[in-house]
Design an enzyme around this catalytic site. Sequence first.
Site, PDB file in Angstrom:
ATOM      1  N   MET A 181      27.037  70.910   5.988  1.00 58.29           N
ATOM      2  CA  MET A 181      26.154  71.905   5.142  1.00 58.29           C
ATOM      3  C   MET A 181      25.857  73.252   5.991  1.00 58.29           C
ATOM      4  O   MET A 181      25.747  73.206   7.108  1.00 58.29           O
ATOM      5  CB  MET A 181      25.095  71.149   4.852  1.00 58.29           C
ATOM      6  CG  MET A 181      23.940  72.031   3.855  1.00 58.29           C
ATOM      7  SD  MET A 181      22.600  73.250   4.948  1.00 58.29           S
ATOM      8  CE  MET A 181      21.410  71.900   5.155  1.00 58.29           C
ATOM      9  N   HIS A 213       8.196  69.056   0.576  1.00 59.09           N
ATOM     10  CA  HIS A 213       7.946  70.197  -0.220  1.00 59.09           C
ATOM     11  C   HIS A 213       7.425  69.293  -1.636  1.00 59.09           C
ATOM     12  O   HIS A 213       6.473  69.915  -2.380  1.00 59.09           O
ATOM     13  CB  HIS A 213       9.104  70.827  -0.805  1.00 59.09           C
ATOM     14  CG  HIS A 213       9.607  71.513   0.431  1.00 59.09           C
ATOM     15  ND1 HIS A 213      10.928  72.313   0.313  1.00 59.09           N
ATOM     16  CD2 HIS A 213       9.210  71.607   1.805  1.00 59.09           C
ATOM     17  CE1 HIS A 213      11.048  72.826   1.717  1.00 59.09           C
ATOM     18  NE2 HIS A 213      10.172  72.591   2.215  1.00 59.09           N
ATOM     19  N   GLU A 271      17.241  74.334  -3.228  1.00 57.87           N
ATOM     20  CA  GLU A 271      16.317  73.570  -2.702  1.00 57.87           C
ATOM     21  C   GLU A 271      14.741  73.976  -3.244  1.00 57.87           C
ATOM     22  O   GLU A 271      14.428  75.249  -2.797  1.00 57.87           O
ATOM     23  CB  GLU A 271      16.006  73.506  -1.085  1.00 57.87           C
ATOM     24  CG  GLU A 271      15.058  72.931  -0.304  1.00 57.87           C
ATOM     25  CD  GLU A 271      15.208  72.691   1.231  1.00 57.87           C
ATOM     26  OE1 GLU A 271      16.306  72.964   1.699  1.00 57.87           O
ATOM     27  OE2 GLU A 271      14.262  72.669   1.791  1.00 57.87           O
ATOM     28  N   ASP A 303       3.355  73.025   5.116  1.00 64.32           N
ATOM     29  CA  ASP A 303       4.708  72.311   5.269  1.00 64.32           C
ATOM     30  C   ASP A 303       4.672  71.924   6.763  1.00 64.32           C
ATOM     31  O   ASP A 303       5.138  72.344   7.647  1.00 64.32           O
ATOM     32  CB  ASP A 303       5.891  73.302   4.970  1.00 64.32           C
ATOM     33  CG  ASP A 303       7.153  72.553   4.812  1.00 64.32           C
ATOM     34  OD1 ASP A 303       8.153  73.304   5.026  1.00 64.32           O
ATOM     35  OD2 ASP A 303       7.322  71.517   5.075  1.00 64.32           O
ATOM     36  N   LYS A 305      10.516  74.486  -3.414  1.00 66.67           N
ATOM     37  CA  LYS A 305       9.202  74.487  -2.666  1.00 66.67           C
ATOM     38  C   LYS A 305       8.281  75.108  -3.565  1.00 66.67           C
ATOM     39  O   LYS A 305       8.312  76.179  -3.745  1.00 66.67           O
ATOM     40  CB  LYS A 305       9.702  75.217  -1.403  1.00 66.67           C
ATOM     41  CG  LYS A 305       8.479  74.545  -0.151  1.00 66.67           C
ATOM     42  CD  LYS A 305       8.790  75.332   1.345  1.00 66.67           C
ATOM     43  CE  LYS A 305       7.310  75.240   2.127  1.00 66.67           C
ATOM     44  NZ  LYS A 305       7.785  75.737   3.372  1.00 66.67           N
ATOM     45  N   ASP A 320      16.574  66.674   2.182  1.00 65.00           N
ATOM     46  CA  ASP A 320      16.048  67.069   3.468  1.00 65.00           C
ATOM     47  C   ASP A 320      15.088  66.018   3.692  1.00 65.00           C
ATOM     48  O   ASP A 320      13.820  65.921   2.863  1.00 65.00           O
ATOM     49  CB  ASP A 320      15.386  68.373   3.354  1.00 65.00           C
ATOM     50  CG  ASP A 320      16.372  69.533   3.491  1.00 65.00           C
ATOM     51  OD1 ASP A 320      15.927  70.705   3.460  1.00 65.00           O
ATOM     52  OD2 ASP A 320      17.605  69.313   3.910  1.00 65.00           O
ATOM     53  N   ASP A 349      15.260  67.619   7.981  1.00 65.92           N
ATOM     54  CA  ASP A 349      14.872  69.007   8.007  1.00 65.92           C
ATOM     55  C   ASP A 349      13.371  68.843   8.382  1.00 65.92           C
ATOM     56  O   ASP A 349      12.582  69.012   7.658  1.00 65.92           O
ATOM     57  CB  ASP A 349      14.792  69.548   6.612  1.00 65.92           C
ATOM     58  CG  ASP A 349      14.447  71.133   6.838  1.00 65.92           C
ATOM     59  OD1 ASP A 349      14.362  71.882   5.657  1.00 65.92           O
ATOM     60  OD2 ASP A 349      14.413  71.505   8.065  1.00 65.92           O
ATOM     61  N   ASP A 391       6.958  69.263   7.935  1.00 68.66           N
ATOM     62  CA  ASP A 391       8.369  68.799   8.369  1.00 68.66           C
ATOM     63  C   ASP A 391       8.237  67.745   9.671  1.00 68.66           C
ATOM     64  O   ASP A 391       8.723  68.155  10.680  1.00 68.66           O
ATOM     65  CB  ASP A 391       8.775  70.145   8.992  1.00 68.66           C
ATOM     66  CG  ASP A 391       9.413  71.146   7.755  1.00 68.66           C
ATOM     67  OD1 ASP A 391       9.214  72.188   8.128  1.00 68.66           O
ATOM     68  OD2 ASP A 391       9.251  70.612   6.694  1.00 68.66           O
ATOM     69  N   ASP A 433      21.003  81.180  12.532  1.00 71.56           N
ATOM     70  CA  ASP A 433      20.764  80.182  13.602  1.00 71.56           C
ATOM     71  C   ASP A 433      21.980  80.417  14.474  1.00 71.56           C
ATOM     72  O   ASP A 433      21.745  79.953  15.839  1.00 71.56           O
ATOM     73  CB  ASP A 433      20.793  78.591  13.070  1.00 71.56           C
ATOM     74  CG  ASP A 433      19.722  78.597  11.969  1.00 71.56           C
ATOM     75  OD1 ASP A 433      18.649  79.242  12.181  1.00 71.56           O
ATOM     76  OD2 ASP A 433      19.712  77.622  11.221  1.00 71.56           O
ATOM     77  N   GLU A 439      13.378  68.147  -0.850  1.00 74.83           N
ATOM     78  CA  GLU A 439      12.874  67.997   0.642  1.00 74.83           C
ATOM     79  C   GLU A 439      11.547  67.067   0.167  1.00 74.83           C
ATOM     80  O   GLU A 439      10.565  67.647  -0.395  1.00 74.83           O
ATOM     81  CB  GLU A 439      12.499  69.131   1.203  1.00 74.83           C
ATOM     82  CG  GLU A 439      11.960  68.837   2.607  1.00 74.83           C
ATOM     83  CD  GLU A 439      11.758  70.007   3.595  1.00 74.83           C
ATOM     84  OE1 GLU A 439      12.716  70.824   3.821  1.00 74.83           O
ATOM     85  OE2 GLU A 439      10.484  70.201   3.898  1.00 74.83           O
ATOM     86  N   HIS A 477      21.620  77.859   9.323  1.00 77.68           N
ATOM     87  CA  HIS A 477      21.588  79.146   8.490  1.00 77.68           C
ATOM     88  C   HIS A 477      22.254  80.104   9.381  1.00 77.68           C
ATOM     89  O   HIS A 477      22.736  79.880  10.558  1.00 77.68           O
ATOM     90  CB  HIS A 477      20.260  79.765   8.862  1.00 77.68           C
ATOM     91  CG  HIS A 477      19.009  78.745   7.939  1.00 77.68           C
ATOM     92  ND1 HIS A 477      18.345  78.012   8.871  1.00 77.68           N
ATOM     93  CD2 HIS A 477      18.745  78.832   7.096  1.00 77.68           C
ATOM     94  CE1 HIS A 477      17.507  77.354   7.982  1.00 77.68           C
ATOM     95  NE2 HIS A 477      17.421  77.759   7.001  1.00 77.68           N
TER      96      HIS A 477
HETATM   97  C1  DIG Z   1      13.190  74.703   4.514  1.00 75.01           C
HETATM   98  O1  DIG Z   1      12.716  73.443   4.175  1.00 75.01           O
HETATM   99  C2  DIG Z   1      14.591  74.804   4.179  1.00 75.01           C
HETATM  100  C3  DIG Z   1      15.179  75.847   5.414  1.00 75.01           C
HETATM  101  O2  DIG Z   1      15.118  75.141   6.517  1.00 75.01           O
HETATM  102  C4  DIG Z   1      16.656  75.695   5.114  1.00 75.01           C
HETATM  103  O3  DIG Z   1      17.152  76.811   4.337  1.00 75.01           O
HETATM  104  C5  DIG Z   1      16.820  74.438   4.194  1.00 75.01           C
HETATM  105  C6  DIG Z   1      17.892  73.701   4.334  1.00 75.01           C
HETATM  106  O4  DIG Z   1      17.558  72.307   4.580  1.00 75.01           O
HETATM  107  N1  DIG Z   1      15.481  73.902   4.144  1.00 75.01           N
HETATM  108 MN    MN Z   2       9.930  71.969   4.750  1.00 71.10          MN
HETATM  109 MN    MN Z   3      14.157  71.952   3.999  1.00 67.08          MN
END
Ligand code: DIG
Ligand code: MN
Ligand code: MN
Length: 389
Positions: A90, A222, A183, A257, A185, A247, A289, A259, A59, A219, A56
């Site tokens: 990316m 998600h 993406e 979430d 969620k 992801d 991710d 992760d 980051d 993802e 990001h």
């Molecule tokens: C969350 O799952 C999102 C953030 O971490 C980021 O913006 C995106 C990219 O992988 N996934």
């Molecule tokens: Mn996530």
């Molecule tokens: Mn993600």
Amino acid sequence: MTPSFQPQPEHRFTFGLWTVGNIGRDPFGEPTRKPLSSVEIVHLLADVGAYGVNFHDNDLVPIDATPAERASIVTKFKQALADTGLVVPMATTNLFTDPAFKDGAFTSNDPKVRAYALQKTMQAIDLGVELGAQIYVFWGGREGVETDAAKNPLAAMQRNREAMNFLCDYALDQGYGLKFALEPKPNEPRGDMYNATIGHMLAFIETLDHPEMVGVNPEVAHEHMAGLNFLHGVAQAWDAGKLFHIDLNDQAFGRYDQDFRFGAVNLKSAFFLVKFLEDVGYSGSRHFDAHAYRSEDLAGVKDFARGCMRTYLILKEKAAQWNADSEIQSLVAEINGDDGSTDAFKGAYSPSKAAALKAASFDRQALGARGLPYERLDQLTVEVLLGVR
Ligand code: DIG
Ligand code: MN
Ligand code: MN
């Protein structure tokens, strides 16, 4: 020859700065790990065998950095990339941390916030392209509501569309050659988030001015949070030519979430996902991710990263084994057997075909009585995964 399961550049394994850089803060606890600089993270990822690193904007470059500080940070980051050979496939924008985005970015009710979000995203796109990104991800972390009294979902949809159209035109105008990956969620951090699943996103993309440059970044966690079969969503995205990025992580159903490390919870669904990606020849990044358990130290963070990649490679090997297993393949052939008796009805419609089909007779009892060897096939799959075949 026993495979090594060592990650190689051709595997295209990537991690975001925020993943192995996660310091272990959670809603109920302070950080458990020291922060790592972006340069330290690049070297850590090189050390564990990753191919690339994503970020990001903030980051890498703090939100209040001066132009001189930005230049210095980018120079050092570029040097770390040169020193390690890592690439940046990316990039994405943080439109969710700063309080300015507390009610969304592109869908905020405040037009000044919406304008600021566009400005921040254009600057972040410039930064990503400067570092080599070819995929640009949009995760609308704050695009949602806790109460629908706050926002008309149609207005939110239109604002999202206007923002994406504007940014597609910006990237085209700059000649960036970027592909955008949206993406989904379903919730967290907002009570309910717009474009909650892969299906919502695929429909939304078709309403944009430049749908050809926009795909999805699904993802695992998600879709699991929404109680959905991740593979089915990924297959639908692939079928639509929209699987631009992915992801990878893991997640217990019905939880926040998590992760988790790839394959840490649902090994069989991870297997079928890896099999699908390898069978269809997905050539994009395998982006993890995810982050280490809060309980881990720096060594544990490296274990986490290595585990993501190693599990992917082990499941890739299992998929090849499944595809080569003669008993499994004979069951697959049996399941998909076709005696040719319905060939006359296949393919495009024609009045004669419809008439013939309407006149045809079927032995419905026999259709219902046919045995389907799915128990055997699934048991063999489990035994491949358990390493006893
Ligand atoms: C969350 O799952 C999102 C953030 O971490 C980021 O913006 C995106 C990219 O992988 N996934
Ligand atoms: Mn996530
Ligand atoms: Mn993600």
